[in-house]
Design a protein around this motif. Sequence first.
Motif, PDB file in Angstrom:
ATOM      1  N   VAL A   1       0.838  -1.204   0.000  1.00  7.10           N
ATOM      2  CA  VAL A   1       0.000   0.000   0.000  1.00  7.10           C
ATOM      3  C   VAL A   1       0.871   1.252   0.000  1.00  7.10           C
ATOM      4  O   VAL A   1       0.592   2.239  -0.692  1.00  7.10           O
ATOM      5  N   ASN A   2       1.962   1.213   0.756  1.00 11.66           N
ATOM      6  CA  ASN A   2       2.901   2.346   0.781  1.00 11.66           C
ATOM      7  C   ASN A   2       3.479   2.608  -0.603  1.00 11.66           C
ATOM      8  O   ASN A   2       3.614   3.764  -1.035  1.00 11.66           O
ATOM      9  N   ARG A   3       3.830   1.558  -1.314  1.00 13.29           N
ATOM     10  CA  ARG A   3       4.424   1.726  -2.641  1.00 13.29           C
ATOM     11  C   ARG A   3       3.464   2.437  -3.595  1.00 13.29           C
ATOM     12  O   ARG A   3       3.873   3.259  -4.413  1.00 13.29           O
ATOM     13  N   VAL A   4       2.180   2.114  -3.480  1.00 15.72           N
ATOM     14  CA  VAL A   4       1.181   2.763  -4.339  1.00 15.72           C
ATOM     15  C   VAL A   4       1.022   4.232  -3.944  1.00 15.72           C
ATOM     16  O   VAL A   4       1.092   5.136  -4.786  1.00 15.72           O
ATOM     17  N   SER A   5       0.803   4.499  -2.657  1.00 17.24           N
ATOM     18  CA  SER A   5       0.547   5.867  -2.202  1.00 17.24           C
ATOM     19  C   SER A   5       1.765   6.765  -2.384  1.00 17.24           C
ATOM     20  O   SER A   5       1.646   7.923  -2.791  1.00 17.24           O
ATOM     21  N   ASP A   6       2.955   6.235  -2.116  1.00 14.79           N
ATOM     22  CA  ASP A   6       4.166   7.031  -2.285  1.00 14.79           C
ATOM     23  C   ASP A   6       4.444   7.281  -3.767  1.00 14.79           C
ATOM     24  O   ASP A   6       4.939   8.347  -4.146  1.00 14.79           O
ATOM     25  N   GLY A   7       4.111   6.312  -4.601  1.00 16.05           N
ATOM     26  CA  GLY A   7       4.283   6.491  -6.039  1.00 16.05           C
ATOM     27  C   GLY A   7       3.391   7.584  -6.598  1.00 16.05           C
ATOM     28  O   GLY A   7       3.771   8.319  -7.514  1.00 16.05           O
ATOM     29  N   LEU A   8       2.203   7.702  -6.040  1.00 14.11           N
ATOM     30  CA  LEU A   8       1.272   8.749  -6.488  1.00 14.11           C
ATOM     31  C   LEU A   8       1.867  10.137  -6.287  1.00 14.11           C
ATOM     32  O   LEU A   8       1.830  10.985  -7.165  1.00 14.11           O
ATOM     33  N   THR A   9       2.425  10.376  -5.103  1.00 11.98           N
ATOM     34  CA  THR A   9       2.976  11.701  -4.825  1.00 11.98           C
ATOM     35  C   THR A   9       4.350  11.887  -5.447  1.00 11.98           C
ATOM     36  O   THR A   9       4.792  13.024  -5.650  1.00 11.98           O
ATOM     37  N   ASN A  10       5.051  10.800  -5.771  1.00 16.96           N
ATOM     38  CA  ASN A  10       6.359  10.921  -6.403  1.00 16.96           C
ATOM     39  C   ASN A  10       6.244  11.437  -7.836  1.00 16.96           C
ATOM     40  O   ASN A  10       7.247  11.803  -8.448  1.00 16.96           O
ATOM     41  N   GLY A  11       5.015  11.482  -8.341  1.00 18.05           N
ATOM     42  CA  GLY A  11       4.783  12.078  -9.651  1.00 18.05           C
ATOM     43  C   GLY A  11       5.098  13.557  -9.680  1.00 18.05           C
ATOM     44  O   GLY A  11       5.073  14.193 -10.734  1.00 18.05           O
ATOM     45  N   MET A  12       5.445  14.136  -8.528  1.00 19.40           N
ATOM     46  CA  MET A  12       5.727  15.576  -8.453  1.00 19.40           C
ATOM     47  C   MET A  12       7.006  15.962  -9.202  1.00 19.40           C
ATOM     48  O   MET A  12       7.253  17.149  -9.416  1.00 19.40           O
ATOM     49  N   TYR A  13       7.829  14.990  -9.599  1.00 15.16           N
ATOM     50  CA  TYR A  13       9.101  15.370 -10.209  1.00 15.16           C
ATOM     51  C   TYR A  13       8.936  16.025 -11.578  1.00 15.16           C
ATOM     52  O   TYR A  13       9.841  16.726 -12.044  1.00 15.16           O
ATOM     53  N   ALA A  14       7.793  15.824 -12.224  1.00 15.41           N
ATOM     54  CA  ALA A  14       7.491  16.618 -13.419  1.00 15.41           C
ATOM     55  C   ALA A  14       7.342  18.081 -13.013  1.00 15.41           C
ATOM     56  O   ALA A  14       7.788  18.993 -13.716  1.00 15.41           O
ATOM     57  N   THR A  15       6.715  18.315 -11.867  1.00 16.07           N
ATOM     58  CA  THR A  15       6.534  19.673 -11.349  1.00 16.07           C
ATOM     59  C   THR A  15       7.857  20.265 -10.894  1.00 16.07           C
ATOM     60  O   THR A  15       8.115  21.459 -11.083  1.00 16.07           O
ATOM     61  N   VAL A  16       8.709  19.449 -10.291  1.00 15.01           N
ATOM     62  CA  VAL A  16      10.032  19.913  -9.853  1.00 15.01           C
ATOM     63  C   VAL A  16      10.805  20.484 -11.029  1.00 15.01           C
ATOM     64  O   VAL A  16      11.346  21.599 -10.966  1.00 15.01           O
ATOM     65  N   ARG A  17      10.861  19.726 -12.137  1.00 17.99           N
ATOM     66  CA  ARG A  17      11.624  20.178 -13.306  1.00 17.99           C
ATOM     67  C   ARG A  17      10.982  21.399 -13.944  1.00 17.99           C
ATOM     68  O   ARG A  17      11.666  22.284 -14.459  1.00 17.99           O
ATOM     69  N   SER A  18       9.642  21.455 -13.879  1.00 13.05           N
ATOM     70  CA  SER A  18       8.946  22.639 -14.393  1.00 13.05           C
ATOM     71  C   SER A  18       9.295  23.865 -13.556  1.00 13.05           C
ATOM     72  O   SER A  18       9.544  24.946 -14.094  1.00 13.05           O
TER      73      SER A  18
END
Length: 412
Positions: A97-114
């Motif tokens: 469950v942690n892997r799923v939930s943490d993966g969802l928020t790890n999508g922020m790296y598109a925002t980081v580069r932006s």
Amino acid sequence: MVQDRRLLLIYAIIFFDVVVGSAVAPVLPAFVKGRFHPELWLALGTGLFLGVQLFSGPLLGKLSDGYGRRSIFIVSAVGTLLANCLLLPVRLGFYLVNRVSDGLTNGMYATVRSAITDISPPEKLFKNLGIEGSILSLGFVVGPGVAGLLLTVLDVTDAENQARVVILMAIILSTVNVVLSLLLRETKQTPPVPIDLSELKTEVGQAVDITTLWQRLARKDTASPGLKQLVLMQVALTMSTGYYFYFVTFVSFGSMQMDARQISYFFMYFGFLSVVINYVFYTYFADRINQRRAIVWLAALSVPVLAGYSFIGTSVVSLYVLVTIDCLTISLIQGLIEGLMAGHTTDADRGEIFGINQAMQGLASITTTVLFGGLSLLDLRLPFIWFALCVGAVAWLAWRGMKPKKQNALLR
């Protein structure tokens, strides 16, 4: 000066995020210990973590284009904190469950580069994105380092108790990152534009539809020729760097049989060397060289390095020698591709383009995780042959992209 402070704060957020993730990595085998084929369970967790970014990357990127980067940083930091709380019961179900939930928020790296691209002058873009890579590497060394030091000082030897200690530390550091995200000022230049719920549903649907993703990328490539080639290079690189996630499985259950403390020390060396080399390279060389030619050479030299991991046996010295060469080759490629890609974005679609790219990376991550998981069942050394082939594809794509002179001129 304001921009510099925001950039430093973004770097700090990245740093703490990676420290948390890398500190937790060495204790993950405790969650699958005693299970049938534990390496397969670790691969499944990795696949879930990376796979959900197939849609979370584009979704968060789209939201950041509409509502700004700051709100995405905050949501992601809070999500990471909650995800780490799920790991306190050292049980397989909570790990998945942690892997799923943490993966969802790890999508922020598109925002980081932006966000970094938002506030970087063109002449400093490669340097700033390169420093991002150095910060990632620094977090990569500090995380396992702090975890290893903590376990040594407290003299914790039981695998389950080691996991609990490290997870508690990760929760504290995740809380710090929430505070840092709240302090960040907006980087996006244009005012917020409300996004309709139907647009978000469409974004998610398109993100998991490979055909639609490819069509969107093709449209962006028509407007900015060369972008598609860069994304394909990123996809191949993501498939090759799946070995970062496989390393824990390889050194834990392979010939070396490393424990959490030994794995921490290994990643300390890997990360420390990587951050020094990345900082020097991106500060003094990256914007003075032909980036595409550098990618060709670095990727080509990485092929025997990745293949070499499968032949080290129980030799710790060989492992450390190969990691040293690794830091001088494949570890430098990511920032070069991102710098070239940033030149194809505008303030209006930056989050969307980086989001599409991260979705493609999510697809690549799922593919490579399934493959290295299956190959590891046959022999724990076989996945490194796959990783070597993938980085070879990066070299080929980069070389092919250099051939059309008009396209190459646009990319530079």
